[in-house]
Design a protein around this motif. Structure first.
Motif, mmCIF file in Angstrom:
data_model
loop_
_atom_site.group_PDB
_atom_site.id
_atom_site.type_symbol
_atom_site.label_atom_id
_atom_site.label_comp_id
_atom_site.label_asym_id
_atom_site.label_seq_id
_atom_site.Cartn_x
_atom_site.Cartn_y
_atom_site.Cartn_z
ATOM 1 N N ALA A 103 -4.717 7.017 -16.926
ATOM 2 C CA ALA A 103 -5.440 5.792 -16.600
ATOM 3 C C ALA A 103 -4.607 5.032 -15.387
ATOM 4 O O ALA A 103 -5.298 4.458 -14.577
ATOM 5 C CB ALA A 103 -5.305 4.918 -17.880
ATOM 6 N N ILE A 104 -3.393 5.006 -15.376
ATOM 7 C CA ILE A 104 -2.574 4.371 -14.230
ATOM 8 C C ILE A 104 -2.951 4.976 -12.952
ATOM 9 O O ILE A 104 -3.351 4.392 -11.980
ATOM 10 C CB ILE A 104 -1.063 4.599 -14.618
ATOM 11 N N LEU A 105 -3.126 6.347 -12.984
ATOM 12 C CA LEU A 105 -3.242 6.991 -11.847
ATOM 13 C C LEU A 105 -4.926 6.701 -11.169
ATOM 14 O O LEU A 105 -4.932 6.589 -9.991
ATOM 15 C CB LEU A 105 -3.338 8.752 -12.184
ATOM 16 N N VAL A 106 -5.872 6.650 -12.105
ATOM 17 C CA VAL A 106 -6.948 6.389 -11.674
ATOM 18 C C VAL A 106 -7.340 4.748 -11.197
ATOM 19 O O VAL A 106 -7.777 4.711 -10.133
ATOM 20 C CB VAL A 106 -8.078 6.567 -12.929
ATOM 21 N N GLY A 107 -6.480 4.084 -11.949
ATOM 22 C CA GLY A 107 -6.373 2.540 -11.480
ATOM 23 C C GLY A 107 -6.026 2.598 -9.994
ATOM 24 O O GLY A 107 -6.338 1.909 -9.224
ATOM 25 N N ASN A 108 -4.692 3.133 -9.840
ATOM 26 C CA ASN A 108 -4.027 3.002 -8.635
ATOM 27 C C ASN A 108 -4.963 3.842 -7.532
ATOM 28 O O ASN A 108 -4.891 2.973 -6.447
ATOM 29 C CB ASN A 108 -2.863 4.005 -8.912
ATOM 30 N N THR A 109 -5.488 4.761 -7.700
ATOM 31 C CA THR A 109 -6.423 5.540 -6.809
ATOM 32 C C THR A 109 -7.512 4.649 -6.240
ATOM 33 O O THR A 109 -7.730 4.218 -5.213
ATOM 34 C CB THR A 109 -6.909 6.830 -7.307
ATOM 35 N N LEU A 110 -8.206 3.927 -7.337
ATOM 36 C CA LEU A 110 -9.422 3.144 -7.038
ATOM 37 C C LEU A 110 -8.919 1.970 -6.010
ATOM 38 O O LEU A 110 -9.660 1.449 -5.304
ATOM 39 C CB LEU A 110 -9.883 2.401 -8.332
ATOM 40 N N VAL A 111 -7.799 1.292 -6.584
ATOM 41 C CA VAL A 111 -7.255 0.100 -5.888
ATOM 42 C C VAL A 111 -6.918 0.571 -4.299
ATOM 43 O O VAL A 111 -7.112 -0.589 -3.303
ATOM 44 C CB VAL A 111 -6.257 -0.572 -6.716
ATOM 45 N N THR A 112 -6.202 1.585 -4.253
ATOM 46 C CA THR A 112 -5.679 2.064 -2.929
ATOM 47 C C THR A 112 -6.718 2.365 -2.088
ATOM 48 O O THR A 112 -6.675 2.262 -0.705
ATOM 49 C CB THR A 112 -4.493 2.858 -3.034
ATOM 50 N N LEU A 113 -7.752 3.148 -2.598
ATOM 51 C CA LEU A 113 -8.648 3.770 -1.750
ATOM 52 C C LEU A 113 -9.952 2.759 -1.532
ATOM 53 O O LEU A 113 -10.544 3.318 -0.275
ATOM 54 C CB LEU A 113 -8.989 5.033 -2.412
ATOM 55 N N ALA A 114 -10.060 1.976 -2.321
ATOM 56 C CA ALA A 114 -11.267 0.945 -2.108
ATOM 57 C C ALA A 114 -10.811 -0.368 -2.533
ATOM 58 O O ALA A 114 -11.522 -1.057 -3.505
ATOM 59 C CB ALA A 114 -12.392 1.491 -2.768
ATOM 60 N N PRO A 115 -9.852 -0.966 -1.753
ATOM 61 C CA PRO A 115 -9.265 -2.359 -1.957
ATOM 62 C C PRO A 115 -10.512 -3.436 -2.176
ATOM 63 O O PRO A 115 -10.361 -4.277 -3.076
ATOM 64 C CB PRO A 115 -8.316 -2.446 -1.043
ATOM 65 N N GLU A 116 -11.426 -3.404 -1.375
ATOM 66 C CA GLU A 116 -12.455 -4.470 -1.191
ATOM 67 C C GLU A 116 -13.117 -4.451 -2.470
ATOM 68 O O GLU A 116 -13.583 -5.446 -2.673
ATOM 69 C CB GLU A 116 -13.366 -4.258 0.160
ATOM 70 N N ARG A 117 -13.387 -3.495 -3.063
ATOM 71 C CA ARG A 117 -14.163 -3.329 -4.255
ATOM 72 C C ARG A 117 -13.054 -3.427 -5.503
ATOM 73 O O ARG A 117 -13.726 -4.224 -6.660
ATOM 74 C CB ARG A 117 -14.892 -2.086 -4.234
ATOM 75 N N PHE A 118 -12.027 -2.736 -5.648
ATOM 76 C CA PHE A 118 -11.429 -2.834 -7.054
ATOM 77 C C PHE A 118 -10.003 -3.700 -6.864
ATOM 78 O O PHE A 118 -9.569 -3.952 -8.034
ATOM 79 C CB PHE A 118 -10.881 -1.206 -7.106
ATOM 80 N N TYR A 119 -9.759 -4.116 -5.712
ATOM 81 C CA TYR A 119 -8.334 -5.133 -5.743
ATOM 82 C C TYR A 119 -8.884 -6.463 -6.048
ATOM 83 O O TYR A 119 -8.690 -7.120 -5.090
ATOM 84 C CB TYR A 119 -7.663 -5.027 -4.269
ATOM 85 N N LEU A 167 0.850 -1.442 -0.223
ATOM 86 C CA LEU A 167 0.049 -0.092 -0.153
ATOM 87 C C LEU A 167 0.682 1.280 -0.018
ATOM 88 O O LEU A 167 0.601 2.305 -0.818
ATOM 89 C CB LEU A 167 -0.848 -0.120 1.370
ATOM 90 N N LEU A 168 1.726 1.298 0.766
ATOM 91 C CA LEU A 168 2.734 2.433 0.753
ATOM 92 C C LEU A 168 3.481 2.694 -0.474
ATOM 93 O O LEU A 168 3.542 3.640 -0.789
ATOM 94 C CB LEU A 168 3.805 2.024 1.742
ATOM 95 N N VAL A 169 3.974 1.623 -1.243
ATOM 96 C CA VAL A 169 4.636 1.781 -2.551
ATOM 97 C C VAL A 169 3.487 2.273 -3.340
ATOM 98 O O VAL A 169 3.783 3.101 -4.327
ATOM 99 C CB VAL A 169 5.218 0.663 -3.096
ATOM 100 N N ALA A 170 2.390 1.614 -3.355
ATOM 101 C CA ALA A 170 1.270 2.226 -4.252
ATOM 102 C C ALA A 170 0.896 3.667 -4.168
ATOM 103 O O ALA A 170 1.012 4.425 -5.187
ATOM 104 C CB ALA A 170 -0.008 1.417 -4.044
ATOM 105 N N HIS A 171 1.174 4.144 -2.932
ATOM 106 C CA HIS A 171 0.992 5.461 -2.700
ATOM 107 C C HIS A 171 1.989 6.205 -3.250
ATOM 108 O O HIS A 171 1.956 7.538 -3.612
ATOM 109 C CB HIS A 171 0.860 5.790 -1.151
ATOM 110 N N LEU A 172 3.312 6.031 -3.017
ATOM 111 C CA LEU A 172 4.545 6.579 -3.731
ATOM 112 C C LEU A 172 4.342 6.555 -4.983
ATOM 113 O O LEU A 172 4.831 7.466 -5.875
ATOM 114 C CB LEU A 172 5.732 5.671 -3.300
ATOM 115 N N VAL A 173 3.806 5.489 -5.655
ATOM 116 C CA VAL A 173 3.692 5.477 -7.181
ATOM 117 C C VAL A 173 2.618 6.715 -7.520
ATOM 118 O O VAL A 173 2.705 7.471 -8.502
ATOM 119 C CB VAL A 173 3.064 4.171 -7.513
ATOM 120 N N LYS A 174 1.615 6.805 -6.784
ATOM 121 C CA LYS A 174 0.661 7.537 -6.875
ATOM 122 C C LYS A 174 1.183 9.102 -6.736
ATOM 123 O O LYS A 174 0.958 10.052 -7.687
ATOM 124 C CB LYS A 174 -0.680 7.697 -5.959
ATOM 125 N N LEU A 175 1.913 9.426 -5.754
ATOM 126 C CA LEU A 175 2.722 10.718 -5.665
ATOM 127 C C LEU A 175 3.705 10.936 -6.986
ATOM 128 O O LEU A 175 3.652 12.057 -7.550
ATOM 129 C CB LEU A 175 3.664 10.813 -4.620
#
Lengths: 222, 230
Positions: free
Chosen positions: A41-57, A6-14
């Motif tokens: 598209a990557i930013l949107v995908g990353n945001t969805l997965v990190t902010l709502a993992p139960e739905r998008f992961y 999750l931390l790396v995913a947030h760093l990727v987002k930044l």
């Protein structure tokens, strides 16, 4: 998803935000619109997965977003080729034939690998990624063969994307050999590689171009 | 596994080519192409070629005079000088041939050159190479491909002449009194002159092709090249 992932995913987002900001402020967005769409598209995908993992992961969402990313990577390669060769009809004719042949071959071979299921992703993903690598490679080879000037930014896109795609194909191959038990570790390595790629692109996006041509007597630069 | 192999090859090729890619040099080359200073460049090259062959010819004549005057040490020293002149000129020709190969890919069409012929050459290896090139010439359709075949033949020719020249000088050092190495060197020099004539013809054809783009078209192309790829 582990805390570290999750931390790396947030760093990727930044990194992606910094990349987009650099592209906007340095006027690089118009040099490859498909790349802008890909980053978004990557930013949107990353945001969805990190902010709502139960739905998008989930496997289904992974297959969906990967399909979008693959299509955008092909679009990037084609747009880069078009932008490089549009002013040179002879070179563009050759590039068009080679790129169309590559696209036809990769489309036919990928068509045989449907349906795209998550649990057999190593069967169809490497083929799609290899097609993108070769589209980029063909463009690069033709650029050097015809000595076509391309912007440093376009060069950075290709120089970053191709090695990352190779890492991705290698990880897919590892996943196939080692099985699903290793998926978390392999996914983490992929995240780290992608973070490296995003940082490289962000650096390239913010860097100022220094190419200036001296106006002097015309002698052959050989 | 196949995908991994293909991706590795593709990635290596991309990194190698784009890693060595020099945008400034590419822009300079296009600037040179679009400015097309053909007459000035051709005249300067003609003078250079004449000077090189005159120097080599003069050195060979002086060496032969020294040999006839029975001063073998002087003769061999001057013959070495003649070889070094040829070697320097050969390096210059090979560099220009490489550059011409690059520029030939940057123009839309090239003024046609005649098919390679063995007639102007005296050396057997060079004659054979010209016969082979003449044969291949018949199979090529585009003027660009034919032009590049000429460049390959000329590059090969320069290497053959330099190699033959080196062997002739070595032979003369071993047996200064023997006439064969001296004749071989003179033959090589004559072939070098014939190659220079082809070199000038190829350069002239390329320069004329570079100049074939009309002025307005050149400016427009330069605007697109330098303007679009910031």
């Amino acid at each position: 998803m582990s805390d570290l992932q999750l931390l790396v995913a947030h760093l990727v987002k930044l990194g992606l935000v910094a990349l987009l900001a650099g592209m906007l402020l340095r006027g690089r967005l118009g040099l490859c619109w498909a790349f802008g769409a890909y980053v978004l598209a990557i930013l949107v995908g990353n945001t969805l997965v990190t902010l709502a993992p139960e739905r998008f992961y989930t496997p289904a969402f992974w297959v969906l977003k990967q399909g979008v990313y693959d299509a955008l990577k092909v679009a990037i390669a084609i747009e880069l080729a078009w932008r490089a060769f549009a002013a040179f009809p002879g070179a563009w004719r050759t590039a068009r034939v080679v790129l169309l042949a590559l696209l036809a071959v990769s489309t036919l071979s990928l068509a045989g690998l449907t349906p795209r299921a998550y649990d057999t992703l190593w069967q169809w993903q490497p083929g799609a990624v290899t097609a993108s690598v070769w589209l980029l490679t063909t463009t690069a080879l033709l650029v050097v063969f015809y000595q076509v000037p391309i912007a440093e930014w376009q060069r950075a896109i290709m120089l970053g994307l191709a090695p990352y795609l190779l890492v991705f194909v290698t990880l897919m191959s590892l996943l196939r050999r080692l099985g699903w038990a290793m998926v978390e570790r392999i996914s983490f390595i992929d995240q780290l590689a992608y973070l490296g790629l995003v940082l490289f692109w962000a650096f390239a996006a913010w860097r100022k171009d220094e190419t200036r041509l001296a106006a002097g007597p015309a002698g052959s630069p050989a | 596994m196949l995908e991994l192999m293909l991706s590795s090859v593709g990635c290596a090729a991309l990194c190698y080519t784009l890693g060595r890619y020099n945008r400034t040099l590419a822009l300079q080359r296009w600037q040179f192409v679009l400015n097309a200073p053909e007459e000035r460049a051709l005249e300067s090259l003609r003078r250079r070629v004449e000077l090189d062959t005159a120097l080599a010819r003069q050195a060979l004549d002086a060496a032969e005079r020294a040999r006839d005057a029975r001063r073998p040490a002087d003769a061999l020293t001057v013959l070495r000088v003649a070889l070094s002149v040829l070697e320097e000129a050969g390096a210059d020709r090979l560099t220009r041939l490489r550059a011409m190969a690059v520029y030939s890919r940057m123009v839309r069409a090239i003024r046609p050159l005649p098919a390679p012929s063995p007639a102007p050459f005296r050396g057997a290896r060079l004659k054979a190479a010209a016969v082979f090139a003449g044969f291949v010439h018949g199979f090529l359709v585009g003027t660009q491909e034919r032009f590049r075949l000429w460049l390959v033949l000329m590059g090969l020719g320069v290497r053959i002449v330099l190699h033959g020249g080196q062997r002739a000088v070595d032979g003369a050092f071993r047996e200064p009194a023997r006439a064969r190495p001296w004749a071989a060197f003179a033959e090589g020099l004559s072939d070098f002159e014939a190659l220079d004539a082809s070199h000038l013809a190829a350069f002239e054809a390329l320069a004329a092709s570079l100049a074939a783009v009309d002025r307005g078209g050149r400016l427009e192309l330069w605007e697109r090249i330098a303007g679009d790829s910031r």
